[in-house]
Design a protein around this motif. Structure first.
Motif, short mmCIF file in Angstrom:
data_model
loop_
_atom_site.label_atom_id
_atom_site.label_comp_id
_atom_site.label_asym_id
_atom_site.label_seq_id
_atom_site.Cartn_x
_atom_site.Cartn_y
_atom_site.Cartn_z
N GLY A 89 0.97 -1.09 -0.12
CA GLY A 89 -0.10 0.16 -0.21
C GLY A 89 0.85 1.15 0.15
O GLY A 89 0.28 2.44 0.17
N ALA A 90 2.01 1.16 -0.13
CA ALA A 90 3.04 2.24 -0.15
C ALA A 90 2.84 3.20 -1.64
O ALA A 90 2.46 2.62 -2.71
CB ALA A 90 4.52 1.62 -0.31
N GLU A 91 3.25 4.50 -1.37
CA GLU A 91 3.22 5.23 -2.52
C GLU A 91 4.23 4.85 -3.53
O GLU A 91 5.46 4.88 -2.85
CB GLU A 91 3.27 6.59 -2.03
CG GLU A 91 2.17 7.28 -1.42
CD GLU A 91 0.99 7.55 -2.11
OE1 GLU A 91 0.98 7.48 -3.37
OE2 GLU A 91 -0.05 7.67 -1.37
N PHE A 92 4.05 4.60 -4.77
CA PHE A 92 5.10 4.23 -5.81
C PHE A 92 5.01 4.90 -6.94
O PHE A 92 3.82 4.84 -7.47
CB PHE A 92 4.97 2.68 -5.70
CG PHE A 92 5.67 1.91 -6.91
CD1 PHE A 92 7.35 1.91 -6.53
CD2 PHE A 92 5.58 1.64 -7.89
CE1 PHE A 92 8.12 1.48 -7.36
CE2 PHE A 92 6.25 0.97 -8.97
CZ PHE A 92 7.77 1.06 -8.72
N THR A 93 5.85 5.21 -7.49
CA THR A 93 6.14 5.98 -8.99
C THR A 93 7.17 5.43 -9.68
O THR A 93 8.19 5.12 -9.23
CB THR A 93 6.24 7.56 -8.95
OG1 THR A 93 5.28 8.12 -7.93
CG2 THR A 93 6.05 7.98 -10.19
N PHE A 94 6.84 5.01 -11.01
CA PHE A 94 8.02 4.31 -11.76
C PHE A 94 7.94 5.12 -13.20
O PHE A 94 7.16 5.50 -13.52
CB PHE A 94 7.58 2.97 -12.13
CG PHE A 94 8.61 2.46 -12.91
CD1 PHE A 94 9.89 2.03 -12.60
CD2 PHE A 94 8.18 2.28 -14.38
CE1 PHE A 94 10.81 1.65 -13.65
CE2 PHE A 94 8.94 1.89 -15.28
CZ PHE A 94 10.45 1.40 -14.77
N LEU A 95 9.27 5.64 -13.40
CA LEU A 95 9.64 6.34 -14.57
C LEU A 95 10.55 5.25 -15.37
O LEU A 95 11.61 5.07 -14.81
CB LEU A 95 10.25 7.72 -14.56
CG LEU A 95 9.32 8.61 -13.77
CD1 LEU A 95 10.12 9.93 -13.44
CD2 LEU A 95 8.21 9.01 -14.44
N GLN A 96 10.07 5.34 -16.56
CA GLN A 96 11.10 4.40 -17.44
C GLN A 96 11.80 5.25 -18.41
O GLN A 96 11.23 5.65 -19.45
CB GLN A 96 10.15 3.22 -18.36
CG GLN A 96 11.03 2.38 -19.19
CD GLN A 96 10.12 1.00 -19.93
OE1 GLN A 96 8.85 1.25 -19.75
NE2 GLN A 96 10.78 0.20 -20.42
N GLU A 97 13.09 5.34 -18.12
CA GLU A 97 14.03 6.43 -18.55
C GLU A 97 15.33 5.66 -18.84
O GLU A 97 15.80 4.85 -18.06
CB GLU A 97 14.02 7.48 -17.84
CG GLU A 97 12.83 8.55 -17.72
CD GLU A 97 12.51 9.03 -19.12
OE1 GLU A 97 13.40 9.34 -19.93
OE2 GLU A 97 11.52 9.82 -19.20
N ASP A 98 16.22 5.93 -19.95
CA ASP A 98 17.59 5.66 -19.93
C ASP A 98 18.23 6.89 -19.68
O ASP A 98 18.34 7.89 -20.38
CB ASP A 98 17.78 5.30 -21.47
CG ASP A 98 19.10 4.99 -21.87
OD1 ASP A 98 20.00 5.08 -20.77
OD2 ASP A 98 19.49 4.40 -22.83
#
Length: 252
Positions: free
Chosen positions: A47-56
């Motif tokens: 239930g944690a706040e999670f953000t993912f950015l797919q970047e090189d």
């Protein structure tokens, strides 16, 4: 709430760090070239706040904009207790003596290992200059920063440069009104995909390849989760000296 930005979070030390942070219910922002389904699942379960950015992040021209975007979101939270940036993304290639490496791989390594964390640090400090909360930047170093290794001329150079950058910025920030604490953390040899790349090297390009094969065969590679735990204990619970280079051996 504490905010953590972790680069290179899809595997190795970055992944191990992210998994530990999810257990503690911090707001985690991961940046990596590839997705990690295990992390996404762990975030949902906790239930944690999670953000993912797919970047090189070797594409250094995008780095400043990424930092601006992320910090603009965090700035709106006036309850933020701390903001942490862990510059973990890196590559050991090219593993070749000078004169044999190609220009493209050398350039990519310099961008990812050195220029990207420099740019991220620069923009982080610029944008948070007046933030009156705990601010910490961790640059992942290496023992290769302190000694020459055959075939690792690019990697050794970028890590040595990153350590000197850390020392210089630490000196500057020690005199700032709302300082950011910056440190380098050397994790030692770990059981990660990077070690697999090292072990697969040709001996003519890397004379010490048998030594690293022996590390693996003899079980001498550290678990990334153990290293991540010690690193997080350092930056969350202990007094950190600004600009200092820390080594995992101090804590194990």
């Amino acid at each position: 709430m504490n905010y953590f930005i972790v680069t290179g979070s899809s595997k190795g030390l970055g992944e191990a760090t992210a998994k530990l942070l999810l257990k503690e219910n911090h707001h985690l922002i991961c940046i990596a070239r590839s997705e990690n389904k295990d992390l996404e699942l762990a975030a949902k379960e906790s239930g944690a706040e999670f953000t993912f950015l797919q970047e090189d992040l070797s594409k250094h021209e995008r780095v400043t904009g990424i930092v601006q975007y992320l910090l603009s979101k965090i700035e709106k939270d006036d309850q933020a207790e701390g903001v942490y940036l862990i510059n973990n993304a890196g590559m050991v290639d090219p593993i070749k003596p000078a004169g044999k490496a190609d220009e493209t791989s050398m350039t990519k390594a310099v961008h990812l290992n050195l220029l990207t964390p420099m740019l991220m640090t620069n923009e982080f400090i610029r944008l948070t200059e007046d933030w009156n909360c705990k601010k910490v930047i961790v640059n992942i170093s290496s023992g290769a920063a302190n000694r020459p290794i055959h075939g690792w001329n690019t990697y050794c150079t970028t890590k040595a440069g990153l350590d000197m950058f850390t020392k210089s910025v630490g000196l500057e920030q020690s005199q700032a009104p709302h300082p950011t604490t910056i440190l380098s953390f050397s994790p030692g040899v770990m059981d990660t995909a990077m070690q697999g790349v090292i072990r697969s090297s040709d001996k003519e390009n890397f004379l010490n390849v048998d030594t690293f094969k022996n590390y693996y065969d003899e079980g001498q590679l550290r678990n990334p989760a153990t290293v991540a735990e010690k690193m997080l204990e350092l930056i969350l619970s202990r007094r950190v000296e600004n600009g200092r280079i820390y080594d995992i051996k101090e804590f194990i």
